[in-house]
Design a protein around this motif. Structure first.
Motif, PDB file in Angstrom:
ATOM      1  N   ILE A 270       0.870  -1.174   0.000  1.00 60.49           N
ATOM      2  CA  ILE A 270       0.000   0.000   0.000  1.00 60.49           C
ATOM      3  C   ILE A 270       0.906   1.223   0.000  1.00 60.49           C
ATOM      4  CG2 ILE A 270      -1.776   1.286   1.242  1.00 60.49           C
ATOM      5  CD1 ILE A 270      -2.676  -1.366   2.476  1.00 60.49           C
ATOM      6  N   PRO A 271       0.853   2.053  -1.045  1.00 59.97           N
ATOM      7  CA  PRO A 271       1.781   3.192  -1.165  1.00 59.97           C
ATOM      8  C   PRO A 271       1.383   4.358  -0.261  1.00 59.97           C
ATOM      9  CG  PRO A 271       0.297   3.177  -3.033  1.00 59.97           C
ATOM     10  CD  PRO A 271      -0.031   1.941  -2.230  1.00 59.97           C
ATOM     11  N   SER A 357      -1.079   9.833   3.577  1.00 57.43           N
ATOM     12  CA  SER A 357      -1.491  10.197   2.223  1.00 57.43           C
ATOM     13  C   SER A 357      -1.320   9.044   1.245  1.00 57.43           C
ATOM     14  CB  SER A 357      -0.656  11.394   1.750  1.00 57.43           C
ATOM     15  OG  SER A 357      -0.997  11.758   0.435  1.00 57.43           O
ATOM     16  N   LEU A 358      -2.347   8.822   0.450  1.00 57.92           N
ATOM     17  CA  LEU A 358      -2.295   7.859  -0.644  1.00 57.92           C
ATOM     18  C   LEU A 358      -2.342   8.614  -1.976  1.00 57.92           C
ATOM     19  CD1 LEU A 358      -4.595   5.290   1.056  1.00 57.92           C
ATOM     20  CD2 LEU A 358      -2.294   4.779   0.246  1.00 57.92           C
ATOM     21  N   PRO A 359      -1.770   8.055  -3.035  1.00 58.23           N
ATOM     22  CA  PRO A 359      -1.594   8.815  -4.282  1.00 58.23           C
ATOM     23  C   PRO A 359      -2.870   9.319  -4.917  1.00 58.23           C
ATOM     24  CG  PRO A 359      -0.218   6.853  -4.297  1.00 58.23           C
ATOM     25  CD  PRO A 359      -1.114   6.736  -3.106  1.00 58.23           C
ATOM     26  N   ASP A 360      -4.004   8.615  -4.733  1.00 53.33           N
ATOM     27  CA  ASP A 360      -5.250   9.039  -5.385  1.00 53.33           C
ATOM     28  C   ASP A 360      -6.153   9.860  -4.474  1.00 53.33           C
ATOM     29  OD1 ASP A 360      -6.019   7.028  -3.670  1.00 53.33           O
ATOM     30  OD2 ASP A 360      -6.863   5.727  -5.218  1.00 53.33           O
ATOM     31  N   THR A 361      -5.666  10.233  -3.276  1.00 50.10           N
ATOM     32  CA  THR A 361      -6.392  11.058  -2.304  1.00 50.10           C
ATOM     33  C   THR A 361      -7.565  10.332  -1.656  1.00 50.10           C
ATOM     34  OG1 THR A 361      -5.833  12.941  -3.748  1.00 50.10           O
ATOM     35  CG2 THR A 361      -7.168  13.431  -1.853  1.00 50.10           C
ATOM     36  N   LEU A 362      -7.758   9.066  -1.952  1.00 47.40           N
ATOM     37  CA  LEU A 362      -8.811   8.278  -1.325  1.00 47.40           C
ATOM     38  C   LEU A 362      -8.211   7.429  -0.212  1.00 47.40           C
ATOM     39  CD1 LEU A 362     -10.735   7.039  -4.499  1.00 47.40           C
ATOM     40  CD2 LEU A 362     -11.381   8.923  -2.969  1.00 47.40           C
ATOM     41  N   PRO A 363      -8.945   7.206   0.866  1.00 46.58           N
ATOM     42  CA  PRO A 363      -8.430   6.358   1.936  1.00 46.58           C
ATOM     43  C   PRO A 363      -8.503   4.874   1.581  1.00 46.58           C
ATOM     44  CG  PRO A 363     -10.660   7.031   2.447  1.00 46.58           C
ATOM     45  CD  PRO A 363     -10.283   7.751   1.174  1.00 46.58           C
ATOM     46  N   VAL A 364      -7.893   4.076   2.413  1.00 43.01           N
ATOM     47  CA  VAL A 364      -8.041   2.625   2.354  1.00 43.01           C
ATOM     48  C   VAL A 364      -9.146   2.232   3.329  1.00 43.01           C
ATOM     49  CG1 VAL A 364      -6.978   0.468   3.113  1.00 43.01           C
ATOM     50  CG2 VAL A 364      -5.724   1.981   1.600  1.00 43.01           C
ATOM     51  N   ILE A 365     -10.144   1.521   2.827  1.00 50.90           N
ATOM     52  CA  ILE A 365     -11.225   1.008   3.675  1.00 50.90           C
ATOM     53  C   ILE A 365     -11.513  -0.421   3.221  1.00 50.90           C
ATOM     54  CG2 ILE A 365     -13.528   1.406   4.628  1.00 50.90           C
ATOM     55  CD1 ILE A 365     -13.437   4.205   3.311  1.00 50.90           C
ATOM     56  N   GLY A 379      -5.368   6.596   5.694  1.00 50.25           N
ATOM     57  CA  GLY A 379      -4.952   7.209   4.432  1.00 50.25           C
ATOM     58  C   GLY A 379      -5.810   8.375   3.996  1.00 50.25           C
ATOM     59  N   ASN A 380      -6.393   9.125   4.948  1.00 47.95           N
ATOM     60  CA  ASN A 380      -7.278  10.236   4.602  1.00 47.95           C
ATOM     61  C   ASN A 380      -6.548  11.527   4.282  1.00 47.95           C
ATOM     62  OD1 ASN A 380      -8.672   8.415   6.815  1.00 47.95           O
ATOM     63  ND2 ASN A 380     -10.293   9.205   5.496  1.00 47.95           N
ATOM     64  N   GLY A 381      -5.217  11.504   4.304  1.00 49.77           N
ATOM     65  CA  GLY A 381      -4.466  12.711   3.990  1.00 49.77           C
ATOM     66  C   GLY A 381      -4.826  13.854   4.922  1.00 49.77           C
ATOM     67  N   HIS A 382      -5.147  15.013   4.344  1.00 49.61           N
ATOM     68  CA  HIS A 382      -5.509  16.170   5.168  1.00 49.61           C
ATOM     69  C   HIS A 382      -7.008  16.199   5.488  1.00 49.61           C
ATOM     70  CE1 HIS A 382      -6.105  17.420   0.974  1.00 49.61           C
ATOM     71  NE2 HIS A 382      -7.023  18.250   1.423  1.00 49.61           N
TER      72      HIS A 382
END
Length: 416
Positions: A270-271, A357-365, A379-382
Motif C-alpha cells: 500500500i503506497p 497520504s495515498l496517491p489518489d487522495t482516497l483512503p483505504v477502507i 490514508g485520509n491525507g488532510h
C-alpha cells in the motif's frame, strides 16, 4: 456482550480511530483502543480544524502537476520533497501521476463526492449524539486569489463542485471586504463556501467524541503496538513490552504508521506516504479572522480557534523519520503577516504532524486480503477530521456484514 457483538481492537487514537470506536461501541461491540501516547495526542492534535465536506477535488490532478515544478523550486513553498527521500518516494509519485489521468481522476471525484456526503451526515449525527453541536462552527470558508489568472485557474474545480450540488459564491470588492475585513489589497477576488464548517479546537473536539465513545462502552489502553499477528485464534496485537492483545477483529487506524504495523501479516503493498504539515498557533486576538481563510496558491489556511489563531498547511514529503523543519511554519507565518496587515505574529506555538497520504487522495477502507478479521481504515491525507465519522460508519458496516453505506470499491486495500 450482546448477541453478535465482537471483541475489537482499534489501533490508533487519532480522530479516525476515535470516531470508529464510537460507532462500533454504539453497536454493542467490546471495543478497546490502543495508542502509544493518548487520545488525539499526535496528528489529530494540530490539524487545521476544518470539516471540509465540499473538498471533493483530489490532490492528484493535472492542475497540481502543472503547479508542482514551480512550487518545488522554493524549498519553503507549498510543496517540498526532501532530496534524500526522493528515491523512496518514486513509486508513490508514479502512482500519483497515474491517479491524475482523466479516467482515474473522474472516478476519484465520484468516490470522494459520495464519501463527503456520507461524512457530513455521519459527522453531524455523531455530533448530535455526543451532545457537542456547540463545538461546530458554521461560518463557511473564504478562498482568496491574488490575480484574475489565479481565479480563472480554479474554475474547473468549482464547476465540478457545482455539479455535485455544492454551494458557493464568487465575491469581489465590498462583499469580499465584508466576509473578511482587513485583507491586503493584493487579493482581487475570493470564493465563499457557506457549507464549510470548522470545529472550535480539534483536540478538544476529538476528546469530546472520545467521551461519547467511552460512555458507549469503549475503553482505552496506552500501549505501543509493535506489530500485528495472525493465528488460528484470531488476530492479535503484539505490544512493545512483549505482551499480546487478542481480539475477534482488529481495525488499523494508525494513520501514517499503519503500513509499518501491517508488514508482518501481509504481502500487500500500500503506497502510504506522509504529508508532513506545519503550523503556528498564535494567541487569541492576533487578528480578527471571521472564518477559515484559504490561500490555495500558497498551500496554507488561517483558522480562528477557541484557543487562538492557527496558521498552517503546506506539504513536505519526507517520511516519518526526518526531523521537523520549522522554517516552513515560519515562512507561512511571514506570508500570513503580508496577507493580513496588522497580524500579531509573536507568541505562537509551532507544530508538525504527519498526514497519511495515498496517491489518489482516497483512503483505504476494507479487509486485509490474507485475513478478513483485520480491517484497514487509514490514508485520509488532510481530510482525517472531515471523513472520520464516515470511516467509522463504513467500518461498522463491514463488521456487521451489512452492505456499506456507499460503494467503497475504489477504496479497496489492493487497488494499487
Amino acid at each position: 456482550m450482546s448477541a453478535g457483538a465482537e471483541r475489537i481492537l482499534v489501533i490508533g487514537a487519532g480522530i479516525v480511530g476515535i470516531a470508529t470506536a464510537a460507532q462500533l461501541a454504539e453497536r454493542g461491540h467490546d471495543v478497546t483502543v490502543l495508542d502509544r501516547t493518548g487520545i488525539a495526542e499526535e496528528t489529530s492534535k494540530g490539524n487545521a480544524a476544518a470539516l471540509a465536506f465540499s473538498d471533493i477535488m483530489p490532490l492528484a490532478s493535472p492542475k497540481i502537476l502543472l503547479r508542482a515544478p514551480k512550487w518545488l523550486i522554493d524549498p519553503l513553498g507549498p510543496l517540498s520533497i526532501h532530496p534524500s527521500y526522493l528515491p523512496r518516494l518514486a513509486p508513490w509519485l508514479w502512482q500519483f501521476w497515474k491517479a491524475s489521468q482523466p479516467g482515474r481522476l473522474e472516478a476519484s471525484i465520484r468516490t470522494q463526492t459520495a464519501l463527503m456526503r456520507l461524512a457530513e451526515s455521519e459527522m453531524m449525527a455523531l455530533v448530535d449524539r455526543a451532545g457537542i453541536s456547540s463545538m461546530v462552527r458554521h461560518d463557511g470558508s473564504l478562498e482568496l486569489y491574488e490575480s484574475e489568472a489565479e481565479f480563472r485557474a480554479t474554475t474547473k474545480g468549482w464547476d465540478a463542485r457545482a455539479k455535485a450540488g455544492i454551494g458557493f459564491e464568487h465575491v469581489r470588492g465590498a462583499r469580499l471586504a465584508e466576509l473578511q475585513p482587513g485583507l491586503a489589497p493584493r487579493f482581487v477576488a475570493g470564493t465563499f463556501v457557506p457549507g464549510w464548517k470548522t470545529v472550535s479546537e480539534p483536540q478538544q473536539f476529538a476528546k469530546a467524541i472520545w467521551r461519547h465513545a467511552e460512555a458507549s462502552g469503549a475503553k482505552f489502553e496506552q500501549a505501543e503496538v509493535a506489530r500485528l499477528v495472525r493465528s488460528e485464534n484470531g488476530p492479535a496485537a503484539r505490544l512493545a513490552d512483549g505482551t499480546t492483545r487478542q481480539a475477534d477483529r482488529i481495525v488499523v487506524c494508525a494513520g501514517a504508521w499503519s503500513t509499518r504495523l501491517l508488514a508482518p501479516v501481509t504481502k500487500l503493498t500500500i503506497p502510504l506516504e506522509t504529508e508532513r504539515g506545519y503550523n503556528t498557533t498564535l494567541p487569541a486576538g492576533a487578528f480578527d479572522v471571521k472564518r477559515q481563510l484559504i490561500f490555495g496558491n500558497h498551500g496554507f489556511v488561517v483558522t480562528p480557534l477557541d484557543t487562538g489563531l492557527r496558521v498552517g498547511g503546506a506539504v513536505e514529503l519526507g517520511g516519518l523519520d526526518l526531523p521537523p523543519n520549522y522554517a516552513r511554519s515560519k515562512a507561512m507565518l511571514d506570508k500570513a503577516a503580508a496577507f493580513l496587515p496588522g497580524l500579531t505574529t509573536q507568541g505562537g506555538t509551532e507544530w508538525m504532524g504527519f498526514r497519511p497520504s495515498l496517491p489518489d487522495t482516497l483512503p483505504v477502507i476494507g479487509a486485509l486480503p490474507e485475513d478478513r478479521a483485520i480491517l484497514l481504515a487509514f490514508g485520509n491525507g488532510h481530510l482525517g477530521l472531515t471523513q472520520s465519522a464516515a470511516m467509522g460508519r463504513l467500518v461498522a458496516d463491514l463488521v456487521s456484514g451489512s452492505k456499506p453505506a456507499i460503494d467503497i470499491a475504489a477504496c479497496r486495500p489492493d487497488r494499487f
